[in-house]
Structure formats: C-alpha cells, structure tokens
Design a protein around this motif. Sequence first.
Motif, PDB file in Angstrom:
ATOM      1  N   HIS A  50      36.831  44.185  33.244  1.00  0.00           N
ATOM      2  CA  HIS A  50      37.256  44.437  34.487  1.00  0.00           C
ATOM      3  C   HIS A  50      38.720  44.298  34.623  1.00  0.00           C
ATOM      4  O   HIS A  50      39.376  44.772  35.385  1.00  0.00           O
ATOM      5  N   TYR A  51      38.880  43.066  33.935  1.00  0.00           N
ATOM      6  CA  TYR A  51      40.451  42.685  34.098  1.00  0.00           C
ATOM      7  C   TYR A  51      40.787  41.805  33.103  1.00  0.00           C
ATOM      8  O   TYR A  51      39.699  41.137  32.369  1.00  0.00           O
ATOM      9  N   GLY A  52      41.950  41.433  32.964  1.00  0.00           N
ATOM     10  CA  GLY A  52      42.443  40.539  31.990  1.00  0.00           C
ATOM     11  C   GLY A  52      43.049  39.170  33.130  1.00  0.00           C
ATOM     12  O   GLY A  52      43.984  39.202  33.520  1.00  0.00           O
ATOM     13  N   LYS A  53      41.755  38.311  33.324  1.00  0.00           N
ATOM     14  CA  LYS A  53      42.002  37.416  34.505  1.00  0.00           C
ATOM     15  C   LYS A  53      42.852  36.315  33.990  1.00  0.00           C
ATOM     16  O   LYS A  53      42.528  35.541  33.103  1.00  0.00           O
ATOM     17  N   TYR A  54      44.043  35.890  34.774  1.00  0.00           N
ATOM     18  CA  TYR A  54      45.093  34.645  34.377  1.00  0.00           C
ATOM     19  C   TYR A  54      44.473  33.545  35.140  1.00  0.00           C
ATOM     20  O   TYR A  54      44.025  33.502  36.407  1.00  0.00           O
ATOM     21  N   TYR A  55      44.206  32.467  34.273  1.00  0.00           N
ATOM     22  CA  TYR A  55      43.799  31.137  34.945  1.00  0.00           C
ATOM     23  C   TYR A  55      45.025  30.120  34.262  1.00  0.00           C
ATOM     24  O   TYR A  55      45.271  30.318  33.227  1.00  0.00           O
ATOM     25  N   ARG A  56      45.425  29.213  35.392  1.00  0.00           N
ATOM     26  CA  ARG A  56      46.156  28.026  34.858  1.00  0.00           C
ATOM     27  C   ARG A  56      45.451  26.709  35.714  1.00  0.00           C
ATOM     28  O   ARG A  56      45.264  26.931  36.813  1.00  0.00           O
ATOM     29  N   TYR A  57      45.044  25.887  34.869  1.00  0.00           N
ATOM     30  CA  TYR A  57      43.912  24.953  35.330  1.00  0.00           C
ATOM     31  C   TYR A  57      44.129  23.467  34.720  1.00  0.00           C
ATOM     32  O   TYR A  57      44.832  23.443  33.515  1.00  0.00           O
ATOM     33  N   PHE A  58      43.633  22.506  35.292  1.00  0.00           N
ATOM     34  CA  PHE A  58      43.371  21.306  34.662  1.00  0.00           C
ATOM     35  C   PHE A  58      41.830  20.775  35.094  1.00  0.00           C
ATOM     36  O   PHE A  58      41.443  21.442  35.860  1.00  0.00           O
TER      37      PHE A  58
END
Length: 320
Positions: A290-298
């Motif tokens: 459905h998507y290329g979902k971008y995450y940036r996290y800690f």
Amino acid sequence: MFLISSCAKNKNHETQLDTSQEETDVDINTNQESFTEEFKKCYVTFDPEGHKGNHLFKVYAQSTTKPNYYWGFTIAREQDLSDDIYSDQYRILYCKEFVYKGKEMFPTGYTLLHHGESEFTYKRLGASEPTGGFHGREKFTEISFLIDGNLINDSTTEFKMRGCKSFTYIQKSIMYREDNAHTEDATHLKTTKISDGGYFTKNTITAKDMIPMNTCFGSVVSVSVDVVEKGSAANHENVVSFNQDGKRKLEGYSDELFVWNDTKKLSANIESKFSIYNVYATQYIWDTQHYGKYYRYFQNINLNAGESWFFETKVTFDKL
C-alpha cells in the motif's frame, strides 16, 4: 478568529464525499502554457460538513518545477469517541496529484500520501497500539487555521479555490493511555504548514506524568507506492528498488531520504529533525503493498513528567 474547542457540537447527519472524479484518470497536457504564470502557489477549499458532517479542507500545493501540477492534501476532522478509538482531531488524511487548467483541478489518478499516519505518533511501553493521530486516543482542545498567516475567522461558511502562498493549521490536543478510563498521557502541539511543493509538520509533546516510551515515531510519512519505486538515503550512494515485500529498506542513522518513481514521474524528499537523540534516531522505509512508509524513531526512553520533546518533518514532492 477560527478557533474552536473539542466540545463543539457535531452535526447529526453525514455528508458523503464525491470521490468518483478523484479516481478517474485524465488526459494530461504536460506542456507548460504561459497562463500558468498566473497560478497561485496554493489553493484552499473548505467545506464545513464535507467529512462525515465535519470540517474538510482541500489544500492544493503547486509543484516547484511544473506549475500546472498540484498536490491535493485532504485535511479533515475525524471523530470517533468509542473506547477503542477515542479520537477527535484534525489530520492529513491523504494527498493526490492534480493538474490545474486554470478553472478546475483534475485528478491524474496518482496518490502521493496513502491513508494512514503522516504526522506523529508514539507507542507506550505495554500498549498494544501506538497513541495519537491515525491510531486514535487523541482529542483536540484548540484548533486554528491560517491562510498566508491570517486566521480564518468563519468556521461555518464554505469557500472554494482561495488562492494563497501557504495554509497552516495549529492543533492543541490531549493524548491518552490505552485504557477505558482515558487517562491523560501528554499534551500535543501540532503545527502543519502546506507550501512550497509539500508540507512541514512540527510536533511537540509534553508529558503529564512519566511516559515509558517503547517507540517514539517522531517522523512518519505514508508515501504511496505511486511515488516509492526506488530510493536512497542522504548520501545517495545506495539506491534500492522497492518490491513491496514488507521488509525494511534503507535503514540507518540518517535524517534525510529520497524516493521516486521513474514511470509515474513523481518524487518525494523527506527531511527530519529531533530535539532529542537526533544523531541516533533510525530511519527506514517499510516496503508494503500500500505504501513505502517512512519512519524515523528511537526506542526505550522515558519522557519525564513536565518534559517536552519536539520533532520536525519536511516533505517535498516533485515531478521528474
């Protein structure tokens, strides 16, 4: 002043959106005509009952390189106060590509932002689901909308295609724990501005009591598969092709990522900045159907009572 509280009365009836035109491909003339010089950088349409009887904004941001192309952001008030969802807030729901011919926006059939979360959420230790945004457990307390920095002072009158340079909404809300008592977890200040071929969102959370964070998704963007065909991180050395296999791609300690689709001539550049652990936050693309979902996290860090963190994300779309 367009400023309402979360206790504002909701309409009882439901207005259905006409999405038939949005799903239709159109024959696009890609030649840049001279009249495009008169096009505005943004156009805003407002329907006070357009999303299930609640507010609906359509904000069209002009491409920085192809002035007859626009990115149509849908921003709406979502309201579901059931215990499982417990949500009353404004969000970017999705974004689609349009061609403007001087009087009307025509959908191309391509999607830029898929349904999902594209601003901010976090997962508390022990919770089964994230808190905030698409995942619920968030209610706004104040909301304001601005066109070119000027407050919209009428929340009841419909308007269409109001030309401007930028559209901003500022939402103050409460985020809640995953319990039926709706225990308050944090306050959330979200400022989202649409301009210059994309959007910028800054999210600040302040803990009511100590929050043991399992994962803090400071930047999250649900980029459509119409955009995500290939990608590279900030150094542009490693180009990957996405195959929608559900795996993580381009994972690493970076704060910028570029994705594009050569066939559909669309691209997105994503930049991120955190007030805490900015150097150590991890980014990746979740490569799904459905998507290329971008995450940036800690992960695994406590947000102490009274402490605030902020997270900034800038997304710029363009034509190739």
